[in-house]
Design a protein around this motif. Structure first.
Motif, PDB file in Angstrom:
ATOM      1  N   SER A  81       0.824  -1.196   0.000  1.00  0.00           N
ATOM      2  CA  SER A  81       0.000   0.000   0.000  1.00  0.00           C
ATOM      3  C   SER A  81       0.861   1.251   0.000  1.00  0.00           C
ATOM      4  CB  SER A  81      -0.923   0.009   1.228  1.00  0.00           C
ATOM      5  OG  SER A  81      -1.755   1.145   1.222  1.00  0.00           O
ATOM      6  N   GLY A  82       0.628   2.103  -0.969  1.00  0.00           N
ATOM      7  CA  GLY A  82       1.317   3.376  -1.054  1.00  0.00           C
ATOM      8  C   GLY A  82       0.488   4.347  -1.865  1.00  0.00           C
ATOM      9  N   PHE A  83       1.105   5.468  -2.231  1.00  0.00           N
ATOM     10  CA  PHE A  83       0.379   6.424  -3.067  1.00  0.00           C
ATOM     11  C   PHE A  83       1.357   7.297  -3.830  1.00  0.00           C
ATOM     12  CE2 PHE A  83       1.025   8.850   0.849  1.00  0.00           C
ATOM     13  CZ  PHE A  83       1.359  10.125   0.386  1.00  0.00           C
ATOM     14  N   ALA A  84       0.854   7.865  -4.926  1.00  0.00           N
ATOM     15  CA  ALA A  84       1.563   8.884  -5.690  1.00  0.00           C
ATOM     16  C   ALA A  84       0.842  10.205  -5.496  1.00  0.00           C
ATOM     17  CB  ALA A  84       1.599   8.516  -7.166  1.00  0.00           C
ATOM     18  N   ALA A  85       1.596  11.297  -5.462  1.00  0.00           N
ATOM     19  CA  ALA A  85       1.013  12.631  -5.354  1.00  0.00           C
ATOM     20  C   ALA A  85       1.633  13.538  -6.402  1.00  0.00           C
ATOM     21  CB  ALA A  85       1.244  13.207  -3.955  1.00  0.00           C
ATOM     22  N   SER A  86       0.798  14.362  -7.030  1.00  0.00           N
ATOM     23  CA  SER A  86       1.290  15.252  -8.074  1.00  0.00           C
ATOM     24  C   SER A  86       0.221  16.278  -8.406  1.00  0.00           C
ATOM     25  CB  SER A  86       1.666  14.446  -9.328  1.00  0.00           C
ATOM     26  OG  SER A  86       2.287  15.266 -10.303  1.00  0.00           O
ATOM     27  N   GLY A  87       0.440  17.014  -9.494  1.00  0.00           N
ATOM     28  CA  GLY A  87      -0.540  17.964  -9.981  1.00  0.00           C
ATOM     29  C   GLY A  87      -1.736  17.269 -10.609  1.00  0.00           C
ATOM     30  N   GLU A  88      -2.807  18.017 -10.788  1.00  0.00           N
ATOM     31  CA  GLU A  88      -4.058  17.439 -11.271  1.00  0.00           C
ATOM     32  C   GLU A  88      -3.904  16.792 -12.644  1.00  0.00           C
ATOM     33  OE1 GLU A  88      -8.665  18.838 -12.268  1.00  0.00           O
ATOM     34  OE2 GLU A  88      -7.231  20.274 -11.412  1.00  0.00           O
ATOM     35  N   LYS A  89      -3.176  17.411 -13.529  1.00  0.00           N
ATOM     36  CA  LYS A  89      -3.032  16.875 -14.889  1.00  0.00           C
ATOM     37  C   LYS A  89      -2.315  15.529 -14.868  1.00  0.00           C
ATOM     38  CE  LYS A  89      -0.152  18.898 -17.734  1.00  0.00           C
ATOM     39  NZ  LYS A  89       0.443  19.905 -18.665  1.00  0.00           N
ATOM     40  N   ASN A  90      -1.244  15.433 -14.096  1.00  0.00           N
ATOM     41  CA  ASN A  90      -0.507  14.172 -14.008  1.00  0.00           C
ATOM     42  C   ASN A  90      -1.365  13.064 -13.396  1.00  0.00           C
ATOM     43  OD1 ASN A  90       1.790  15.281 -15.099  1.00  0.00           O
ATOM     44  ND2 ASN A  90       2.888  15.467 -13.152  1.00  0.00           N
ATOM     45  N   ILE A  91      -2.019  13.370 -12.298  1.00  0.00           N
ATOM     46  CA  ILE A  91      -2.804  12.347 -11.616  1.00  0.00           C
ATOM     47  C   ILE A  91      -3.964  11.884 -12.500  1.00  0.00           C
ATOM     48  CG2 ILE A  91      -4.334  11.922  -9.653  1.00  0.00           C
ATOM     49  CD1 ILE A  91      -1.365  11.844  -8.948  1.00  0.00           C
ATOM     50  N   LYS A  92      -4.554  12.786 -13.262  1.00  0.00           N
ATOM     51  CA  LYS A  92      -5.635  12.396 -14.179  1.00  0.00           C
ATOM     52  C   LYS A  92      -5.142  11.368 -15.184  1.00  0.00           C
ATOM     53  CE  LYS A  92      -9.080  14.294 -17.374  1.00  0.00           C
ATOM     54  NZ  LYS A  92      -9.619  15.541 -17.979  1.00  0.00           N
ATOM     55  N   ARG A  93      -3.950  11.591 -15.732  1.00  0.00           N
ATOM     56  CA  ARG A  93      -3.390  10.650 -16.711  1.00  0.00           C
ATOM     57  C   ARG A  93      -3.007   9.331 -16.043  1.00  0.00           C
ATOM     58  NH1 ARG A  93      -2.025  12.887 -21.665  1.00  0.00           N
ATOM     59  NH2 ARG A  93      -0.597  11.154 -22.030  1.00  0.00           N
ATOM     60  N   MET A  94      -2.468   9.395 -14.837  1.00  0.00           N
ATOM     61  CA  MET A  94      -2.095   8.177 -14.119  1.00  0.00           C
ATOM     62  C   MET A  94      -3.331   7.362 -13.740  1.00  0.00           C
ATOM     63  SD  MET A  94       0.956   9.844 -11.777  1.00  0.00           S
ATOM     64  CE  MET A  94       1.383   8.343 -10.895  1.00  0.00           C
ATOM     65  N   LYS A  95      -4.401   8.049 -13.358  1.00  0.00           N
ATOM     66  CA  LYS A  95      -5.647   7.349 -13.041  1.00  0.00           C
ATOM     67  C   LYS A  95      -6.229   6.662 -14.272  1.00  0.00           C
ATOM     68  CE  LYS A  95      -7.397   9.953  -9.050  1.00  0.00           C
ATOM     69  NZ  LYS A  95      -8.503  10.813  -8.548  1.00  0.00           N
ATOM     70  N   GLN A  96      -6.153   7.351 -15.402  1.00  0.00           N
ATOM     71  CA  GLN A  96      -6.705   6.762 -16.622  1.00  0.00           C
ATOM     72  C   GLN A  96      -5.974   5.478 -16.992  1.00  0.00           C
ATOM     73  OE1 GLN A  96      -6.180   8.979 -20.291  1.00  0.00           O
ATOM     74  NE2 GLN A  96      -8.155   8.271 -21.072  1.00  0.00           N
ATOM     75  N   LEU A  97      -4.644   5.492 -16.879  1.00  0.00           N
ATOM     76  CA  LEU A  97      -3.868   4.291 -17.181  1.00  0.00           C
ATOM     77  C   LEU A  97      -4.185   3.189 -16.174  1.00  0.00           C
ATOM     78  CD1 LEU A  97      -1.630   2.864 -18.820  1.00  0.00           C
ATOM     79  CD2 LEU A  97       0.013   3.814 -17.195  1.00  0.00           C
ATOM     80  N   LYS A  98      -4.280   3.544 -14.908  1.00  0.00           N
ATOM     81  CA  LYS A  98      -4.550   2.543 -13.881  1.00  0.00           C
ATOM     82  C   LYS A  98      -5.928   1.910 -14.072  1.00  0.00           C
ATOM     83  CE  LYS A  98      -4.561   1.906  -8.841  1.00  0.00           C
ATOM     84  NZ  LYS A  98      -3.543   0.852  -8.805  1.00  0.00           N
ATOM     85  N   ALA A  99      -6.892   2.701 -14.563  1.00  0.00           N
ATOM     86  CA  ALA A  99      -8.234   2.159 -14.794  1.00  0.00           C
ATOM     87  C   ALA A  99      -8.208   1.017 -15.811  1.00  0.00           C
ATOM     88  CB  ALA A  99      -9.163   3.262 -15.269  1.00  0.00           C
ATOM     89  N   TYR A 100      -7.277   1.079 -16.749  1.00  0.00           N
ATOM     90  CA  TYR A 100      -7.158   0.031 -17.760  1.00  0.00           C
ATOM     91  C   TYR A 100      -6.278  -1.128 -17.301  1.00  0.00           C
ATOM     92  CZ  TYR A 100      -9.379   2.726 -21.497  1.00  0.00           C
ATOM     93  OH  TYR A 100     -10.293   3.398 -22.278  1.00  0.00           O
ATOM     94  N   SER A 101      -5.195  -0.822 -16.590  1.00  0.00           N
ATOM     95  CA  SER A 101      -4.175  -1.862 -16.397  1.00  0.00           C
ATOM     96  C   SER A 101      -3.740  -2.090 -14.963  1.00  0.00           C
ATOM     97  CB  SER A 101      -2.929  -1.500 -17.222  1.00  0.00           C
ATOM     98  OG  SER A 101      -2.367  -0.271 -16.762  1.00  0.00           O
ATOM     99  N   GLY A 102      -4.170  -1.242 -14.028  1.00  0.00           N
ATOM    100  CA  GLY A 102      -3.645  -1.341 -12.674  1.00  0.00           C
ATOM    101  C   GLY A 102      -4.441  -2.281 -11.797  1.00  0.00           C
ATOM    102  N   ALA A 103      -3.801  -2.713 -10.730  1.00  0.00           N
ATOM    103  CA  ALA A 103      -4.457  -3.559  -9.739  1.00  0.00           C
ATOM    104  C   ALA A 103      -4.730  -2.718  -8.502  1.00  0.00           C
ATOM    105  CB  ALA A 103      -3.568  -4.745  -9.379  1.00  0.00           C
ATOM    106  N   PRO A 104      -6.004  -2.372  -8.234  1.00  0.00           N
ATOM    107  CA  PRO A 104      -6.303  -1.559  -7.046  1.00  0.00           C
ATOM    108  C   PRO A 104      -6.071  -2.340  -5.759  1.00  0.00           C
ATOM    109  CG  PRO A 104      -8.332  -2.283  -8.097  1.00  0.00           C
ATOM    110  CD  PRO A 104      -7.213  -2.689  -9.013  1.00  0.00           C
ATOM    111  N   ILE A 105      -5.862  -1.615  -4.681  1.00  0.00           N
ATOM    112  CA  ILE A 105      -5.700  -2.231  -3.365  1.00  0.00           C
ATOM    113  C   ILE A 105      -7.046  -2.825  -2.938  1.00  0.00           C
ATOM    114  CG2 ILE A 105      -5.037  -1.817  -0.962  1.00  0.00           C
ATOM    115  CD1 ILE A 105      -3.642   0.759  -1.979  1.00  0.00           C
ATOM    116  N   PRO A 106      -7.096  -4.073  -2.487  1.00  0.00           N
ATOM    117  CA  PRO A 106      -8.362  -4.645  -2.018  1.00  0.00           C
ATOM    118  C   PRO A 106      -9.001  -3.767  -0.945  1.00  0.00           C
ATOM    119  CG  PRO A 106      -6.712  -6.366  -2.229  1.00  0.00           C
ATOM    120  CD  PRO A 106      -5.996  -5.058  -2.450  1.00  0.00           C
TER     121      PRO A 106
END
Length: 395
Positions: free
Chosen positions: A251-276
């Motif tokens: 369990s961890g997290f990334a922090a950044s500006g809104e534009k970066n996090i939006k792009r990271m979230k979009q990629l994670k929605a397709y390919s990432g494994a969320p924390i249970p």
């Protein structure tokens, strides 16, 4: 056919270590000081939190994190760095920061810069995921050696303009793994200014930020906000593995500006494994508690003092500012690692397994990395055995 960009990867550090040591036996107590896996007691109350939310295993977890986790992260970040983040715009919970440190390049690094293959700057020695992340997006990892002359932090400031103009990102680890060096606010200020001048992003691995000796290490976003820099210029990563002795929680997290996090979230929605979901509730509770972190840090403070005493008369010893590793110059790290196991039952990691070779040499060749993660007395015994062995070699 396989991807060419992965065809020349060296064996990962720990399989290399097993190949070096496993054919040899030692009769007697064993001391495993190789991997940064904290063995201190984790907060026992997390068992109750987990039991209270077991039904969450019956649901797909929220990719962006449940509200409780988001709130606990932004609250902790404000307490620690005096930086206000938006829970839905500035953070992304990740299933272990290795996942985040890898996928950040996928989300944010261009495949080309001015029709050229981009560079990604990496300190050498380094956490291996930095390199594979860069290779995965068709970037060329550019390894910048660190040593006592650079304060065990990469001197990106000495690079030529033609290199920096083709740089898309730079990794920085502070406190550094393996040396335990802390990047000062002045260093981070200069790095942000360099990134702004040459238009690259900084990926800051701050997973060891809560294990320190004297004062809390400054954070990259903390310095960035004071400078008034674009918040999308930096991405920072934090974890519960070291802070709270919970490496298996992932369990961890990334922090950044809104534009970066939006792009990271979009990629994670397709390919990432969320924390249970049950583990998100545990994570939220752990980020909200500081008492166990203070107790944990006091144990490491005792270990620093023990290490300083044991290696006081050894020239190759570097007293760490933070983190839980020792980076010891023993002349030939691989040879000494094998001898320590054969003669003392102590397993340490050769520094060359954490560094990139150039012309058969690397800045890690002379070193061993020693993880001080076991309980206090076991750590003391392991360190004492290392020093006794090195003393005998000097005679």
């Amino acid at each position: 056919m396989y991807p060419e960009r992965f065809s020349h990867l060296p064996e990962y550090a720990f399989p290399r270590l097993r190949a070096l040591l496993d054919g040899h036996n030692f009769v007697g107590p064993h001391y495993n000081m190789t991997i940064g896996e904290p063995q201190h007691l984790y907060p026992l109350w997390i068992k109750d939190v987990l039991l209270d939310h077991l039904d969450g295993f019956n649901r797909y977890p929220a990719n962006d994190g449940i509200e409780k986790l988001q709130t606990s992260i932004v609250d902790w970040f404000y307490r620690r760095f005096d930086v206000s983040l938006s829970s839905d715009k500035n953070i992304l919970p990740v299933n272990g920061t290795r996942e985040g440190l890898y996928n950040v390049s996928m989300a944010l690094c261009p495949e080309k810069l001015s029709d050229s293959q981009p560079f990604v700057l990496i300190p050498n020695p380094f956490y291996q995921v930095y390199m594979i992340s860069a290779l995965s997006v068709n970037s060329e990892p550019l390894f910048i050696s660190t040593d006592e002359h650079s304060g065990h932090l990469p001197d990106y400031f000495g690079l030529k303009a033609d290199i920096l103009n083709k740089t898309s990102a730079a990794y920085i680890c502070s406190p550094s793994n393996p040396q335990g060096a802390v990047a000062t606010a002045d260093y981070l200020t200069a790095l942000i200014e360099l990134a702004e001048k040459y238009d690259f992003i900084i990926f800051a691995d701050e997973c060891y930020s809560e294990i320190y000796r004297y004062a809390p290490p400054p954070g990259l976003m903390q310095v960035s906000e004071k400078l008034g820099a674009d918040p999308n210029r930096v991405v920072t990563f934090h974890s519960l593995s070291k802070r709270s002795n919970l490496p298996g929680l992932r369990s961890g997290f990334a922090a950044s500006g809104e534009k970066n996090i939006k792009r990271m979230k979009q990629l994670k929605a397709y390919s990432g494994a969320p924390i249970p979901e049950p583990l998100q509730h545990v994570s939220a509770s752990v980020w909200s508690d500081e008492e166990h972190v203070v107790k944990n840090r006091k144990i490491y403070e005792k270990k620093y003092k023990i290490a300083d005493q044991i290696f006081d008369d050894f020239d190759g010893y570097l007293s760490p500012e933070a983190g839980f590793f020792l980076w010891i110059n023993v002349g030939d790290g691989e040879k000494v690692a094998l001898e320590l196991w054969q003669n003392c039952g102590v397993r340490v990691l050769p520094g060359r397994y954490l560094a990139k070779d150039f012309n058969g040499q690397s800045p890690g060749d002379q070193f061993v990395r020693v993880a001080m993660v076991s309980e206090l007395e076991e750590t003391k015994r392991g360190l004492s055995k290392i020093r006794e062995f090195l003393r005998e070699k000097q005679v």
